[in-house]
Motif scaffolding. Structure first.
Motif, PDB file in Angstrom:
ATOM      1  N   VAL A  15       0.836  -1.206   0.000  1.00  0.00           N
ATOM      2  CA  VAL A  15       0.000   0.000   0.000  1.00  0.00           C
ATOM      3  C   VAL A  15       0.872   1.257   0.000  1.00  0.00           C
ATOM      4  O   VAL A  15       0.597   2.225  -0.722  1.00  0.00           O
ATOM      5  CB  VAL A  15      -0.955  -0.018   1.216  1.00  0.00           C
ATOM      6  CG1 VAL A  15      -1.718   1.298   1.312  1.00  0.00           C
ATOM      7  CG2 VAL A  15      -1.926  -1.179   1.119  1.00  0.00           C
ATOM      8  N   THR A  16       1.938   1.230   0.781  1.00  0.00           N
ATOM      9  CA  THR A  16       2.837   2.388   0.831  1.00  0.00           C
ATOM     10  C   THR A  16       3.521   2.618  -0.506  1.00  0.00           C
ATOM     11  O   THR A  16       3.719   3.766  -0.937  1.00  0.00           O
ATOM     12  CB  THR A  16       3.892   2.186   1.935  1.00  0.00           C
ATOM     13  OG1 THR A  16       3.226   1.999   3.196  1.00  0.00           O
ATOM     14  CG2 THR A  16       4.819   3.390   2.036  1.00  0.00           C
ATOM     15  N   SER A  17       3.914   1.541  -1.194  1.00  0.00           N
ATOM     16  CA  SER A  17       4.559   1.686  -2.501  1.00  0.00           C
ATOM     17  C   SER A  17       3.618   2.296  -3.532  1.00  0.00           C
ATOM     18  O   SER A  17       4.071   2.847  -4.539  1.00  0.00           O
ATOM     19  CB  SER A  17       5.060   0.323  -2.986  1.00  0.00           C
ATOM     20  OG  SER A  17       3.964  -0.552  -3.263  1.00  0.00           O
ATOM     21  N   HIS A  18       2.313   2.214  -3.296  1.00  0.00           N
ATOM     22  CA  HIS A  18       1.327   2.843  -4.186  1.00  0.00           C
ATOM     23  C   HIS A  18       0.961   4.248  -3.715  1.00  0.00           C
ATOM     24  O   HIS A  18       0.011   4.855  -4.232  1.00  0.00           O
ATOM     25  CB  HIS A  18       0.061   1.987  -4.270  1.00  0.00           C
ATOM     26  CG  HIS A  18       0.199   0.789  -5.163  1.00  0.00           C
ATOM     27  ND1 HIS A  18       0.907  -0.335  -4.787  1.00  0.00           N
ATOM     28  CD2 HIS A  18      -0.250   0.551  -6.427  1.00  0.00           C
ATOM     29  CE1 HIS A  18       0.865  -1.230  -5.769  1.00  0.00           C
ATOM     30  NE2 HIS A  18       0.181  -0.711  -6.772  1.00  0.00           N
ATOM     31  N   GLY A  19       1.695   4.762  -2.725  1.00  0.00           N
ATOM     32  CA  GLY A  19       1.430   6.109  -2.214  1.00  0.00           C
ATOM     33  C   GLY A  19       0.298   6.184  -1.225  1.00  0.00           C
ATOM     34  O   GLY A  19      -0.175   7.278  -0.904  1.00  0.00           O
ATOM     35  N   GLY A  20      -0.148   5.030  -0.724  1.00  0.00           N
ATOM     36  CA  GLY A  20      -1.263   5.022   0.200  1.00  0.00           C
ATOM     37  C   GLY A  20      -0.839   4.766   1.631  1.00  0.00           C
ATOM     38  O   GLY A  20       0.343   4.717   1.958  1.00  0.00           O
ATOM     39  N   THR A  21      -1.836   4.597   2.493  1.00  0.00           N
ATOM     40  CA  THR A  21      -1.600   4.308   3.915  1.00  0.00           C
ATOM     41  C   THR A  21      -2.490   3.147   4.336  1.00  0.00           C
ATOM     42  O   THR A  21      -3.599   2.969   3.814  1.00  0.00           O
ATOM     43  CB  THR A  21      -1.922   5.534   4.783  1.00  0.00           C
ATOM     44  OG1 THR A  21      -3.272   5.940   4.571  1.00  0.00           O
ATOM     45  CG2 THR A  21      -0.987   6.694   4.452  1.00  0.00           C
ATOM     46  N   LEU A  22      -1.995   2.385   5.297  1.00  0.00           N
ATOM     47  CA  LEU A  22      -2.746   1.256   5.843  1.00  0.00           C
ATOM     48  C   LEU A  22      -2.864   1.451   7.342  1.00  0.00           C
ATOM     49  O   LEU A  22      -1.849   1.605   8.039  1.00  0.00           O
ATOM     50  CB  LEU A  22      -2.046  -0.068   5.531  1.00  0.00           C
ATOM     51  CG  LEU A  22      -2.749  -1.343   6.011  1.00  0.00           C
ATOM     52  CD1 LEU A  22      -4.131  -1.462   5.394  1.00  0.00           C
ATOM     53  CD2 LEU A  22      -1.914  -2.577   5.694  1.00  0.00           C
ATOM     54  N   SER A  23      -4.090   1.486   7.839  1.00  0.00           N
ATOM     55  CA  SER A  23      -4.334   1.714   9.259  1.00  0.00           C
ATOM     56  C   SER A  23      -5.300   0.670   9.794  1.00  0.00           C
ATOM     57  O   SER A  23      -5.919  -0.092   9.031  1.00  0.00           O
ATOM     58  CB  SER A  23      -4.899   3.121   9.484  1.00  0.00           C
ATOM     59  OG  SER A  23      -6.117   3.290   8.765  1.00  0.00           O
ATOM     60  N   VAL A  24      -5.439   0.638  11.125  1.00  0.00           N
ATOM     61  CA  VAL A  24      -6.303  -0.344  11.765  1.00  0.00           C
ATOM     62  C   VAL A  24      -7.096   0.339  12.867  1.00  0.00           C
ATOM     63  O   VAL A  24      -6.611   1.293  13.510  1.00  0.00           O
ATOM     64  CB  VAL A  24      -5.472  -1.515  12.335  1.00  0.00           C
ATOM     65  CG1 VAL A  24      -4.513  -1.041  13.398  1.00  0.00           C
ATOM     66  CG2 VAL A  24      -6.400  -2.610  12.899  1.00  0.00           C
ATOM     67  N   HIS A  25      -8.314  -0.132  13.054  1.00  0.00           N
ATOM     68  CA  HIS A  25      -9.150   0.318  14.166  1.00  0.00           C
ATOM     69  C   HIS A  25      -9.901  -0.906  14.689  1.00  0.00           C
ATOM     70  O   HIS A  25     -10.472  -1.683  13.919  1.00  0.00           O
ATOM     71  CB  HIS A  25     -10.141   1.388  13.724  1.00  0.00           C
ATOM     72  CG  HIS A  25     -11.052   1.829  14.838  1.00  0.00           C
ATOM     73  ND1 HIS A  25     -10.659   2.752  15.789  1.00  0.00           N
ATOM     74  CD2 HIS A  25     -12.323   1.462  15.161  1.00  0.00           C
ATOM     75  CE1 HIS A  25     -11.653   2.946  16.632  1.00  0.00           C
ATOM     76  NE2 HIS A  25     -12.669   2.168  16.279  1.00  0.00           N
ATOM     77  N   SER A  26      -9.891  -1.063  16.010  1.00  0.00           N
ATOM     78  CA  SER A  26     -10.509  -2.252  16.605  1.00  0.00           C
ATOM     79  C   SER A  26     -11.312  -1.857  17.824  1.00  0.00           C
ATOM     80  O   SER A  26     -10.845  -1.092  18.677  1.00  0.00           O
ATOM     81  CB  SER A  26      -9.421  -3.270  16.992  1.00  0.00           C
ATOM     82  OG  SER A  26      -9.998  -4.443  17.525  1.00  0.00           O
TER      83      SER A  26
END
Length: 466
Positions: free
Chosen positions: A438-449
């Protein structure tokens, strides 16, 4: 050579040069002011002497034909006590009628007004005033002109000696100021850099085993607050990196130990006694499975290493995320059915990206969601797109993950404590790989629980979309 000077020496030198430059400018202004003052004073004095000479000359010529010798004596007596003044009375053609010997001939026309001149002769600086003087009519005879030239000359040696003494005094004073400024500059630099030396001593105490040490901001000059904060922030990052490296080393040792121990145990059991071909074949299959797990783990670690170095080759194309997710759901349907978990996709959007990599990232998130979803529950893959970004959310019900563990979920080999005891499959690199993609595509990955669900959100900005 300049690069070898200490900071104290450089500051002292700069301070000294600044002081000398200011003092030199003040000295030049002082000398010029004195010279202009004396020039104005001499000019006023010469004009006054010219008026005096004209008045005396007019008074003595009232009695008729002038006696130039007696007139000269009277004029010199009148000028006595006014300093080193000299008088010349000449015809317009330059013939001396009375007074001292001729100096440089004046540049004054008989019809011109008073003219101030300045020149140097035999090392002596002179100033003079020249003006024409009309003789009374009864003094004019055939051999006498109607107009004479009066010239008053002043010797400025006294003023020049004074200025010369001032210059010598300023020169000696400049040398003294240079020494004093160097000393004061050194003392000021030493005192000003004392906090920096203290910080340097404190920074030597920071080692790999004492990364929790921080430099104090209190008591330090304001100019050093920025470097101190930057240094402390660097220590924070180093401490975090060392902690992650330590944890990573421990986790990788733990993860590699299981398949390696399996290989050793299966091989030792197979070699402990003579067995049938079927038993050897079963042992080889078990070893192959462990070797494949090791190979998969090594390949994933190499993938992460390339992503950190920016060496991933991304081949982007326009993708329909709904179709890609539906294809993945079809692929994971057997695994989900086995665990009695339902899969559902909601929404649609288009994304500009690498198809294989994005499928791998979503697969890792989907595998993780299926693994921790209770039976008879549902995993939702929500695809959304708007004018600013495209998001892919993979959500599943289950036990909530404490918020303090959210940032570490994407670390290599990291598993939350409550899950590590329950689940052993997987290499612990899935979420790290998903985040790298995801980072290599310029995005961000997050989590919420929370109590309702655990949701992983991949957000791709508009620049990464078609």
């Amino acid at each position: 050579m300049r690069n070898h000077l200490s900071l104290t020496a450089r500051l002292s030198l700069m301070f000294s040069l600044t002081m000398l430059a200011i003092w030199g400018l003040v000295s030049m202004v002082l000398i010029q002011s004195l010279e202009q003052h004396f020039a104005r004073q001499d000019e006023a004095d010469l004009r006054g002497k010219m008026v005096l000479v004209k008045n005396l000359l007019a008074t003595q010529l009232d009695n008729g034909q002038p006696d130039w010798a007696r007139l000269e004596s009277g004029l010199h007596s009148a000028l006595a006590g006014y300093g080193d003044h000299r008088l010349q009375i000449t015809t317009p053609q330059g013939r001396l009628l009375a007074g001292s010997q001729l100096f440089r001939p004046p540049a004054t026309d008989v019809n011109a007004g008073p003219v101030i001149e300045s020149w140097e002769e035999n090392g002596i600086h002179y100033r003079s005033i020249s003006a024409p003087f009309a003789l009374p009519p009864r003094t004019s005879v055939s051999e006498m002109p109607d107009t004479v030239m009066i010239r008053v000359i002043f010797d400025t040696r006294y003023h020049q000696h004074f200025i010369h003494d001032i210059k010598n005094g300023l020169l000696w004073l400049t040398g003294g100021i240079a020494l004093i400024s160097i000393l004061l500059g050194w003392m000021a630099s030493r005192a000003g850099l004392k906090p920096l030396r203290s910080l340097a001593r404190l920074s030597t105490q920071v080692t790999a085993n004492k990364l929790d040490h921080r430099l104090p901001v209190s008591g330090a000059p304001v100019e050093l607050h920025g470097p101190i904060h930057a240094f402390n922030n660097m220590l924070d990052r180093l401490e975090e990196s060392f902690q992650r490296l330590t944890t990573f080393s421990s986790d990788i040792a733990h993860e590699l130990r299981t398949p390696v121990n399996g290989l050793l145990l299966q091989t030792q059991v197979a070699l402990s006694q003579i067995r049938s071909d079927h038993d050897y074949r079963e042992a080889l299959y078990a070893n192959l499975e462990a070797a494949e797990r090791l190979n998969r783990m090594i390949n994933e670690m190499l993938f992460l290493a390339k992503s950190e170095q920016g060496q991933l080759a991304i081949q982007c194309q326009s993708l329909d995320l709904a179709e890609e997710v539906d294809e993945l759901i079809e692929f994971f349907e057997p695994l989900a059915s086995e665990r009695q978990v339902r899969l559902q996709r909601l929404g649609h959007a288009r994304l500009w990206g690498d198809r294989a990599m994005l499928q791998r990232a979503i697969s890792n998130l989907l595998t993780n969601a299926i693994r921790y979803t209770p039976a008879h529950q549902e995993v939702s893959i929500r695809v959304n797109g708007n004018d600013s970004a495209v998001t892919v959310e993979v959500a599943n019900p289950g036990s909530p993950i404490p918020p303090e563990e959210w940032p570490r979920l994407f670390d290599r080999f990291y598993r939350a404590d409550h899950t590590r005891q329950q689940v052993t499959e997987g290499s612990g690199l899935g979420l790290a790989i998903a985040k790298a993609i995801v980072t290599s595509h310029g995005g961000t990955l997050s989590v919420h629980s929370d109590e309702q669900e655990t949701c992983f959100t991949a957000r791709f900005p508009l620049s990464g979309t078609e």
